[in-house]
Design a protein around this motif. Structure first.
Motif, PDB file in Angstrom:
ATOM      1  N   LYS A   1      33.960  33.249  60.968  1.00 25.30           N
ATOM      2  CA  LYS A   1      33.685  32.329  62.069  1.00 25.30           C
ATOM      3  C   LYS A   1      34.173  30.937  61.692  1.00 25.30           C
ATOM      4  N   THR A   2      34.217  30.077  62.698  1.00 24.07           N
ATOM      5  CA  THR A   2      34.643  28.702  62.489  1.00 24.07           C
ATOM      6  C   THR A   2      33.453  27.866  62.044  1.00 24.07           C
ATOM      7  N   ALA A   3      33.537  27.294  60.859  1.00 21.28           N
ATOM      8  CA  ALA A   3      32.431  26.500  60.328  1.00 21.28           C
ATOM      9  C   ALA A   3      32.927  25.684  59.134  1.00 21.28           C
ATOM     10  N   GLY A   4      32.315  24.516  58.939  1.00 26.22           N
ATOM     11  CA  GLY A   4      32.591  23.739  57.746  1.00 26.22           C
ATOM     12  C   GLY A   4      33.615  22.634  57.933  1.00 26.22           C
ATOM     13  N   ILE A   5      33.742  21.814  56.899  1.00 25.84           N
ATOM     14  CA  ILE A   5      34.675  20.682  56.855  1.00 25.84           C
ATOM     15  C   ILE A   5      35.702  20.932  55.755  1.00 25.84           C
ATOM     16  N   PHE A   6      36.952  20.783  56.085  1.00 26.59           N
ATOM     17  CA  PHE A   6      38.032  20.869  55.108  1.00 26.59           C
ATOM     18  C   PHE A   6      38.410  19.449  54.731  1.00 26.59           C
ATOM     19  N   LEU A   7      38.185  19.064  53.463  1.00 27.26           N
ATOM     20  CA  LEU A   7      38.479  17.717  52.984  1.00 27.26           C
ATOM     21  C   LEU A   7      39.639  17.808  52.007  1.00 27.26           C
TER      22      LEU A   7
ATOM     23  N   ARG B   1      46.245  26.546  62.084  1.00 23.15           N
ATOM     24  CA  ARG B   1      45.597  27.785  61.637  1.00 23.15           C
ATOM     25  C   ARG B   1      44.242  27.490  61.016  1.00 23.15           C
ATOM     26  N   LEU B   2      44.156  26.373  60.286  1.00 22.03           N
ATOM     27  CA  LEU B   2      42.907  26.021  59.610  1.00 22.03           C
ATOM     28  C   LEU B   2      41.784  25.757  60.610  1.00 22.03           C
ATOM     29  N   LYS B   3      42.130  25.234  61.778  1.00 23.05           N
ATOM     30  CA  LYS B   3      41.120  24.948  62.804  1.00 23.05           C
ATOM     31  C   LYS B   3      40.418  26.209  63.302  1.00 23.05           C
ATOM     32  N   ARG B   4      41.024  27.371  63.053  1.00 28.62           N
ATOM     33  CA  ARG B   4      40.352  28.623  63.416  1.00 28.62           C
ATOM     34  C   ARG B   4      39.163  28.911  62.506  1.00 28.62           C
ATOM     35  N   TYR B   5      39.168  28.290  61.321  1.00 24.81           N
ATOM     36  CA  TYR B   5      38.155  28.609  60.320  1.00 24.81           C
ATOM     37  C   TYR B   5      37.225  27.452  59.996  1.00 24.81           C
ATOM     38  N   CYS B   6      37.636  26.219  60.265  1.00 25.32           N
ATOM     39  CA  CYS B   6      36.833  25.039  59.929  1.00 25.32           C
ATOM     40  C   CYS B   6      36.587  24.189  61.165  1.00 25.32           C
ATOM     41  N   ASP B   7      35.375  23.640  61.268  1.00 17.68           N
ATOM     42  CA  ASP B   7      35.039  22.766  62.392  1.00 17.68           C
ATOM     43  C   ASP B   7      35.862  21.482  62.374  1.00 17.68           C
ATOM     44  N   LYS B   8      36.032  20.911  61.163  1.00 17.86           N
ATOM     45  CA  LYS B   8      36.654  19.595  61.048  1.00 17.86           C
ATOM     46  C   LYS B   8      37.667  19.578  59.894  1.00 17.86           C
ATOM     47  N   ILE B   9      38.683  18.741  60.055  1.00 15.38           N
ATOM     48  CA  ILE B   9      39.655  18.486  59.000  1.00 15.38           C
ATOM     49  C   ILE B   9      39.642  16.989  58.700  1.00 15.38           C
ATOM     50  N   CYS B  10      39.392  16.637  57.435  1.00 10.31           N
ATOM     51  CA  CYS B  10      39.321  15.238  57.028  1.00 10.31           C
ATOM     52  C   CYS B  10      40.271  15.009  55.845  1.00 10.31           C
TER      53      CYS B  10
ATOM     54  N   THR C   1      29.010  22.470  48.903  1.00 15.65           N
ATOM     55  CA  THR C   1      30.403  22.071  48.681  1.00 15.65           C
ATOM     56  C   THR C   1      31.131  23.073  47.797  1.00 15.65           C
ATOM     57  N   TYR C   2      32.291  23.519  48.285  1.00 17.71           N
ATOM     58  CA  TYR C   2      33.174  24.403  47.528  1.00 17.71           C
ATOM     59  C   TYR C   2      34.294  23.546  46.924  1.00 17.71           C
ATOM     60  N   ILE C   3      34.445  23.614  45.613  1.00 21.03           N
ATOM     61  CA  ILE C   3      35.533  22.911  44.923  1.00 21.03           C
ATOM     62  C   ILE C   3      36.303  23.936  44.102  1.00 21.03           C
ATOM     63  N   GLY C   4      37.617  23.931  44.241  1.00 25.07           N
ATOM     64  CA  GLY C   4      38.375  24.910  43.478  1.00 25.07           C
ATOM     65  C   GLY C   4      39.870  24.761  43.646  1.00 25.07           C
ATOM     66  N   SER C   5      40.589  25.685  43.053  1.00 24.12           N
ATOM     67  CA  SER C   5      42.044  25.709  43.201  1.00 24.12           C
ATOM     68  C   SER C   5      42.399  25.901  44.668  1.00 24.12           C
ATOM     69  N   LYS C   6      43.602  25.473  45.036  1.00 24.11           N
ATOM     70  CA  LYS C   6      44.041  25.664  46.416  1.00 24.11           C
ATOM     71  C   LYS C   6      44.032  27.145  46.772  1.00 24.11           C
ATOM     72  N   LYS C   7      44.516  27.964  45.875  1.00 27.41           N
ATOM     73  CA  LYS C   7      44.554  29.408  46.120  1.00 27.41           C
ATOM     74  C   LYS C   7      43.151  29.950  46.398  1.00 27.41           C
ATOM     75  N   GLY C   8      42.180  29.555  45.550  1.00 24.12           N
ATOM     76  CA  GLY C   8      40.821  30.063  45.720  1.00 24.12           C
ATOM     77  C   GLY C   8      40.162  29.577  47.000  1.00 24.12           C
ATOM     78  N   ILE C   9      40.298  28.286  47.294  1.00 24.08           N
ATOM     79  CA  ILE C   9      39.696  27.733  48.507  1.00 24.08           C
ATOM     80  C   ILE C   9      40.316  28.364  49.754  1.00 24.08           C
ATOM     81  N   TYR C  10      41.636  28.528  49.758  1.00 26.69           N
ATOM     82  CA  TYR C  10      42.292  29.124  50.919  1.00 26.69           C
ATOM     83  C   TYR C  10      41.876  30.585  51.095  1.00 26.69           C
ATOM     84  N   GLU C  11      41.687  31.303  50.003  1.00 27.79           N
ATOM     85  CA  GLU C  11      41.235  32.690  50.106  1.00 27.79           C
ATOM     86  C   GLU C  11      39.869  32.768  50.787  1.00 27.79           C
TER      87      GLU C  11
END
Length: 458
Positions: free
Chosen positions: A53-59, A71-80, A36-46
């Motif tokens: 590749k496309t992987a991971g869950i954006f919560l 655009r986020l769907k290009r980088y993350c498998d799922k958006i929750c 799990t990555y937790i951080g500022s919006k700027k850091g997480i978006y960077e």
């Protein structure tokens, strides 16, 4: 940390409100094999935008415009979504729940959401009424913040609580939630609504502005009441905890020269609630938080104030005068209140407002996320390709911002939204995160920082 694992990305906007409950959730996710990555919006978006590749869950804490999630769907498998604003303090009518949901949902982005978590049945019904297409992806999960208040807070904040008590002695805590305490804040909030991308209905705009004006007038009345409290010997010291969105200097200026009233915005609000003899509020979530931790609390209802008929109001003492406050303060100094009774009373009246899944909300959410088939990935490291992609992303953002949103963004800056130093005091660090995880009783969870204001927990 070298193995490939499924990842969860959690951006934090307001540290004092979101950070600790996100770390608690991350400990549960780690038990299910997540990184799990937790951080500022700027850091997480960077990090996300520099992936290959496309992987991971954006919560995330709320909805975003369709182009952002697209655009986020290009980088993350799922958006929750686990919306931080659909909390425990809304007025208890179907109309108010519906209005709250309409203010938070972006209907044209709904098809891009893979899971939408709500804290209780009333929000579930309201979301389903507004967006029936979400039904198969909508879950009543409870709230990790409630996990923290109910099961962990007394233990993990004990040292900080005692430090506050040693420094400040006996005091009542006023948890402010006006949000608007200057004319600039009033105008800025309205401008922010119009440009937020959230469902802004112009037919309600005039009423919304009037509501903001009423809030500001209530703030001014509260300032005068607190000055009267300071002059009354039967009322103890009061510490004012401003809302994250309020102008802290305006509060300090308004209270300048008072003898036993302080304005303090530091540390997690939970520690101050625990350290206080009792909590004063206007029906915000701090009232529910105090009750769940067994702390006596009172709803301040001044002249011309219209109380919110919500859970905080239902379970709190009522204070309408200096005399009422003196009685409440005296009771807080004695054995008048039973902690377990305060907590049990609130839980008994919370039906439909928030759920308490077993064993916890954090476990429930983690179990649902674990059902996804998420592409494993290595821990993020900044590489040459990532740096190039990041520069391109920043260039695109700057061009779009300058063409389409420069005037609006300048207005938001002008109208004095909370700066990063107030939203993320101290940043997100390994030491602070590891210390909190240890206080939760975990000694086998590793924390590293791949980027400023971002930690990785596994």
């Amino acid at each position: 940390m070298k193995l490939k694992k499924p990842s969860v990305y959690i951006p934090i906007e307001i540290k004092y409100r979101e950070y600790h409950s996100s770390v608690l959730l991350a400990t549960k996710l780690s038990q299910r094999g997540f990184r799990t990555y937790i951080g500022s919006k700027k850091g997480i978006y960077e990090i996300i935008h520099s992936k290959n590749k496309t992987a991971g869950i954006f919560l995330y804490k709320g909805m975003k415009p369709r182009d952002f999630f697209g655009r986020l769907k290009r980088y993350c498998d799922k958006i929750c979504i686990l919306d931080q604003e659909l909390g425990v303090a809304h007025i208890q009518t179907k109309e108010h729940y519906k209005e709250a949901v309409l203010d938070r949902l972006l209907l044209d982005s709904i098809d891009l959401i893979d899971l939408f978590f709500v804290i209780g049945q009333k929000y579930y019904d309201a979301v389903l009424n507004v967006a029936p297409s979400l039904e198969s992806r909508l879950y009543i999960s409870g709230w990790p913040r409630i996990d923290l208040w109910l099961h962990h807070a007394v233990k993990v904040y004990d040292f900080e609580k005692k430090s506050i008590q040693k420094q400040h002695g006996h005091f009542l805590l006023f948890a402010s939630d006006f949000g608007i305490n200057t004319i600039e804040k009033l105008n800025g909030a309205f401008e922010q609504d119009k440009m937020s991308g959230v469902q802004f209905r112009m037919e309600n705009a005039q009423q919304k502005y009037k509501n903001y004006e009423a809030l500001f007038r209530e703030y001014e009345s509260m300032v005068e009441f607190l000055k009267s409290c300071d002059a009354d010997q039967s009322i103890p010291k009061i510490i004012i905890r401003p809302h994250p969105g309020e102008d802290k200097e305006a509060w300090r200026s308004a209270m300048a020269g008072l003898k036993k009233t302080e304005v303090i915005y530091e540390g997690d609000s939970t520690t101050w609630i625990l350290a206080s003899a009792g909590v004063l509020h206007r029906g915000c979530s701090s009232g529910v938080e105090a009750s769940l931790m067994g702390r006596p609390n009172a709803y301040l209802i001044l002249q011309n104030f219209v109380p919110r008929n919500n859970l905080s109001f239902i379970c709190a003492e009522r204070v309408t005068s200096l005399q009422d406050l003196a009685v409440f303060a005296k009771n807080c100094s004695s054995d008048h209140y039973n902690k377990s009774e305060i907590t049990n009373t609130l839980i008994s009246k919370s039906d439909g407002i928030f759920a308490l899944p077993a064993p916890s909300s954090s476990d429930f959410i983690s179990d649902l996320l674990a059902k996804f088939n998420i592409t494993p990935e290595k821990i993020w490291e900044r590489g040459s390709i990532g740096k190039f992609k990041l520069r391109i992303q920043r260039l695109k953002y700057e061009i779009l911002k300058n063409i389409f949103r420069k005037n609006q963004i300048d207005k938001i800056k002008k109208f004095n939204l909370a700066p990063k130093a107030e939203k993320m005091p101290g940043g997100i660090t390994v030491d602070e995160t590891q210390k909190f995880i240890t206080s939760l009783g975990y000694d086998n969870i590793e924390v590293v920082s791949p980027l400023k204001d971002v930690v990785v927990i596994e």
